[in-house]
Design a protein around this motif. Structure first.
Motif, short mmCIF file in Angstrom:
data_model
loop_
_atom_site.label_atom_id
_atom_site.label_comp_id
_atom_site.label_asym_id
_atom_site.label_seq_id
_atom_site.Cartn_x
_atom_site.Cartn_y
_atom_site.Cartn_z
N VAL A 23 0.83 -1.21 0.00
CA VAL A 23 0.00 0.00 0.00
C VAL A 23 0.86 1.26 0.00
CG1 VAL A 23 -1.68 1.32 1.36
CG2 VAL A 23 -2.01 -1.14 0.98
N ASP A 24 1.95 1.27 0.76
CA ASP A 24 2.81 2.44 0.78
C ASP A 24 3.36 2.74 -0.61
OD1 ASP A 24 4.23 4.46 2.62
OD2 ASP A 24 5.85 3.66 1.38
N LEU A 25 3.78 1.72 -1.30
CA LEU A 25 4.31 1.93 -2.65
C LEU A 25 3.21 2.33 -3.63
CD1 LEU A 25 6.71 1.98 -4.50
CD2 LEU A 25 6.66 -0.48 -4.60
N LEU A 26 2.05 1.73 -3.52
CA LEU A 26 0.93 2.10 -4.40
C LEU A 26 0.53 3.56 -4.22
CD1 LEU A 26 -1.56 -0.91 -4.29
CD2 LEU A 26 -0.24 -0.09 -6.24
N LEU A 27 0.58 4.04 -2.99
CA LEU A 27 0.14 5.40 -2.71
C LEU A 27 1.26 6.44 -2.84
CD1 LEU A 27 -2.24 4.74 0.34
CD2 LEU A 27 -2.80 4.93 -2.10
N SER A 28 2.45 6.00 -3.24
CA SER A 28 3.54 6.96 -3.42
C SER A 28 3.24 7.84 -4.64
CB SER A 28 4.88 6.24 -3.61
OG SER A 28 4.88 5.50 -4.81
N GLU A 29 3.64 9.09 -4.54
CA GLU A 29 3.32 10.08 -5.57
C GLU A 29 3.80 9.65 -6.96
OE1 GLU A 29 1.21 13.31 -6.58
OE2 GLU A 29 1.47 12.65 -4.51
N ASP A 30 5.04 9.19 -7.06
CA ASP A 30 5.59 8.85 -8.37
C ASP A 30 5.62 7.33 -8.63
OD1 ASP A 30 7.61 8.14 -6.64
OD2 ASP A 30 9.19 9.24 -7.67
N GLY A 31 5.08 6.54 -7.70
CA GLY A 31 5.03 5.10 -7.90
C GLY A 31 6.39 4.42 -7.80
N ARG A 32 7.29 5.03 -7.06
CA ARG A 32 8.66 4.52 -6.92
C ARG A 32 9.13 4.69 -5.49
NH1 ARG A 32 11.21 4.46 -11.92
NH2 ARG A 32 13.26 4.65 -11.01
N ARG A 33 9.82 3.67 -4.99
CA ARG A 33 10.46 3.77 -3.67
C ARG A 33 11.66 2.83 -3.64
NH1 ARG A 33 7.37 7.37 -1.29
NH2 ARG A 33 5.40 6.88 -0.30
N THR A 34 12.67 3.22 -2.88
CA THR A 34 13.78 2.31 -2.61
C THR A 34 13.44 1.52 -1.34
OG1 THR A 34 14.97 3.86 -1.18
CG2 THR A 34 15.46 3.96 -3.56
N ALA A 35 14.18 0.47 -1.10
CA ALA A 35 14.00 -0.30 0.12
C ALA A 35 14.28 0.57 1.34
CB ALA A 35 14.89 -1.53 0.12
N ALA A 36 15.30 1.43 1.24
CA ALA A 36 15.63 2.32 2.36
C ALA A 36 14.47 3.28 2.65
CB ALA A 36 16.91 3.10 2.06
N GLU A 37 13.84 3.80 1.61
CA GLU A 37 12.70 4.70 1.81
C GLU A 37 11.54 3.96 2.47
OE1 GLU A 37 13.32 7.77 -1.94
OE2 GLU A 37 12.32 5.85 -2.28
N LEU A 38 11.28 2.75 2.02
CA LEU A 38 10.20 1.96 2.63
C LEU A 38 10.50 1.66 4.09
CD1 LEU A 38 9.55 -0.41 -0.40
CD2 LEU A 38 7.87 1.15 0.60
#
Length: 142
Positions: A23-38
Motif C-alpha cells: 500500500v505504501d508503494l501504491l500510494l507513493s506520488e511517483d510510484g517509486r520507492r527504494t527499500a531504504a525509503e520503505l
C-alpha cells in the motif's frame, strides 16, 4: 483510508507487513520507492521490507529497477495489476492439469474422476478467460 486498504489486503491473504509495503508503494506520488525509503517510512527492518518486496515482485505487483547512480534497487509500480493477473492465470492451468491428470487415475465411471475432470475443465476455462479479459482491459491501466 490507508489502513482500510491494508486491512482489505490482509483479509485477501497478504501478510500484514507485505500489505503495508504494498500500500505504501501504491500510494507513493511517483510510484517509486527504494527499500531504504520503505524501511524509513514504515519504521521496520530492512529484512522485513526485503521479504515483502521479494514476494510482491515475484507475484508481479511491482518491478525492480537498478538505480546505477545510487547503486540500489528501486521498486516501481508499472502494469502491476495486469502482471499479477497474468501470473495468476499462468499458475491456474497447472492446477487444471493436475486435476485432469489425477482424474485419469480413477475408474471411468468413478464420481471422483468425473469431479476432478470438471474441476480441470473449469480451471482451464477460467484461466483463458482471465487472460483474454486482462488483455482486453489493459488499456484502462495506461
Amino acid at each position: 483510508m490507508e489502513e482500510e486498504i491494508i486491512d482489505l489486503a490482509v483479509r485477501s491473504g497478504l501478510p500484514r507487513m507485505t500489505a503495508r509495503v504494498h500500500v505504501d508503494l501504491l500510494l507513493s506520488e511517483d510510484g517509486r520507492r527504494t527499500a531504504a525509503e520503505l524501511t524509513r517510512r514504515l519504521k521496520v527492518s530492512p529484512a522485513s521490507v526485503s521479504v515483502a518486496m521479494n514476494f510482491l515482485v515475484q507475484q508481479g505487483y511491482f518491478r525492480r529497477e537498478r538505480d546505477p547512480q545510487r547503486r540500489r534497487d528501486v521498486y516501481v509500480v508499472d502494469d502491476a495489476w495486469y502482471h499479477s493477473i497474468v501470473i495468476s492465470s499462468r499458475q491456474t492451468p497447472e492446477s487444471a492439469h493436475a486435476a485432469t491428470a489425477a482424474a485419469q487415475t480413477y475408474e471411468l465411471e468413478s464420481p471422483v474422476r468425473q469431479r476432478l475432470a470438471k474441476v480441470g475443465a473449469f480451471l482451464e476455462k477460467v484461466s483463458l478467460d482471465m487472460m483474454e479479459s486482462a488483455d482486453r482491459c489493459r488499456r484502462l491501466l495506461a
